[in-house]
Design a protein around this motif. Structure first.
Motif, short mmCIF file in Angstrom:
data_model
loop_
_atom_site.label_atom_id
_atom_site.label_comp_id
_atom_site.label_asym_id
_atom_site.label_seq_id
_atom_site.Cartn_x
_atom_site.Cartn_y
_atom_site.Cartn_z
N GLU A 48 4.29 -2.70 -2.34
CA GLU A 48 5.14 -1.68 -1.73
C GLU A 48 4.43 -0.35 -1.57
N ALA A 49 3.58 -0.01 -2.51
CA ALA A 49 2.86 1.26 -2.39
C ALA A 49 1.97 1.25 -1.15
N LEU A 50 1.32 0.13 -0.91
CA LEU A 50 0.47 0.01 0.27
C LEU A 50 1.32 0.04 1.54
N ALA A 51 2.47 -0.64 1.51
CA ALA A 51 3.35 -0.66 2.68
C ALA A 51 3.85 0.74 3.02
N ILE A 52 4.22 1.51 2.02
CA ILE A 52 4.71 2.87 2.26
C ILE A 52 3.60 3.76 2.81
#
Length: 447
Positions: A21-25
């Motif tokens: 999720e951190a990468l997606a954000i």
């Protein structure tokens, strides 16, 4: 063996991206706009709240039809979306990518999501979607709009609605809560007032009230109704007259009817049991500002004078549907009803005179007019009618090619014969059942 369609490369990509999720954000800043909808759908179905919050904050379109993804209201999803809105509202300068103007929580927007989830060659450019179907481009400082259909009832508290109203209460300045459809079922007026204080009343287009209100309560609601100046559909049911003084009744009725001066777009009016209008219908009719398409006044004791006012009202001359079911017309002159039908003959599509207690002379007076209602699709008439009157009615309406549904009473002369025929049929059925029971094999009783 059935051959399964392999997952699209795009679907595999968004699934892979959301595993971190951190990468997606972080990727949202450089992600092409056309990838936002499929990524949002995947985050929604997978319950990725942080990704949802970030995508609401950075949404590159003017319109986010979130309600189109929710078969049932989902509180956790709503909270994630509102967290993203809170971040957006707190910023004095809009993020570079964000163009969000409308968050739509209604059950609409399925076309938007199905377009982005279809084959790649069916996906059109996002340029035409920047503003969404129901909003216009606004300045960056313009308030955000949240659209929702409101249904207020006495059932168990709706956690979704409770959270939404609580959230909106503290954000009235930078946000507008908009409702196009308002339904009120058996809730105290105080609750209604608290909710309506949060809503942009000029957004409301359809209002349905089904409450056991008194005239005084209706008078209080009238002040809000007058601010709903874009209302097109109004339905009102079960207003009770208590033992108020005559002057008080006049005051409350006047408070209600005078609001129709402000309803410049009203087209469909439904009133169930509006007994407070008996002898006062003219007060409402003269306040109408636009031609009505539908007028429904049912189960109400009107006077002959009320019918005369109906026939003379200029804003009823384009009616498509007229429903007077349950209004007792027995003993009235047929002339006012005939005159009204004369005025609307060119446009009338539906006429309901069921349970009006009409007699032969009344029906025979309107039969010639009915034969000129060439747009008529449905017709219902009941009363104490003879065979001759029903036959005359059928002869005159048989040429109406659009007429697809006709409801007429059984003539008085036929009632005894019909009762005898039904009794004979029931006797035959009972005899047949007894015969089957006597000859039924014993083994069949255990099946």
């Amino acid at each position: 063996m059935s051959v399964q369609t392999p997952p699209r490369l795009l679907n595999l990509a968004v699934k892979s991206l959301l595993r971190d999720e951190a990468l997606a954000i972080a990727a949202l800043e450089c992600l092409p706009a056309e990838l936002f909808p499929p990524l949002f759908m995947e985050a929604f179905s997978g319950g990725h709240r942080e990704s949802l919050k970030a995508m609401v904050h950075a949404w590159p379109f003017g319109h986010l039809p979130l309600g189109g993804l929710m078969r049932e209201p989902q509180l956790e999803t709503l909270k994630a979306a509102f967290d993203g809105l809170d971040i957006l509202l707190a910023e004095k300068v809009r993020p570079r990518r964000s163009k969000l103007q409308v968050l739509d929580l209604r059950n609409t927007g399925q076309d938007f999501w199905s377009m982005w989830s279809g084959p790649r060659d069916q996906v059109c450019s996002p340029v035409g979607l920047m503003t969404g179907p129901s909003c216009k481009m606004k300045q960056p400082s313009a308030p955000l709009e949240v659209f929702v259909d409101l249904c207020l009832s006495s059932r168990a508290p709706d956690r979704f609605l409770t959270y939404l109203l609580s959230w909106a209460k503290w954000r009235e300045g930078p946000l507008h809560l908009c409702c196009k459809r308002l339904k009120i079922f058996a809730v105290p007026m105080e609750t209604v007032r608290k909710v309506l204080a949060l809503v942009r009343l000029d957004c409301i287009q359809a209002v349905e009230v089904n409450c056991s209100w008194t005239l005084s309560t209706l008078g209080m609601f009238a002040s809000y109704l007058g601010q709903m100046r874009n209302v097109r559909f109004l339905s009102l049911a079960h207003i009770h007259i208590l033992a108020e003084e005559e002057e008080e009744q006049k005051q409350y009725v006047s408070q209600f009817t005078c609001q129709f001066f402000r309803l410049q777009h009203l087209r469909r009016l439904y009133m169930e049991c509006p007994s407070f209008l008996k002898g006062r219908l003219d007060q409402l009719l003269r306040c109408l500002q636009t031609p009505l398409e539908t007028l429904c006044i049912t189960n109400c004791p009107l006077t002959e004078s009320d019918l005369i006012h109906l026939s003379r009202c200029p804003n009823l001359r384009q009616l498509k549907d007229l429903d007077l079911s349950g209004v007792r017309l027995t003993g009235f002159s047929p002339e006012p009803l005939r005159a009204l039908l004369e005025e609307v003959a060119a446009t009338l599509q539906g006429l309901d005179l069921i349970d009006c207690g009409m007699v032969d002379s009344q029906v025979e007076a309107i039969v010639p007019v009915l034969s000129r209602c060439h747009q008529l699709r449905t017709l219902g008439i009941s009363g104490n009618l003879s065979v001759a009157t029903v036959e005359k009615l059928l002869r005159h309406t048989v040429q109406l090619r659009s007429l697809s549904l006709e409801l007429y009473p059984a003539p008085l002369e036929r009632l005894g014969q019909i009762q005898d025929e039904l009794s004979g049929i029931l006797r035959d059925l009972n005899t047949a059942q007894d015969h089957l029971a006597e000859h039924q094999p014993l083994s069949a009783l255990w099946q």
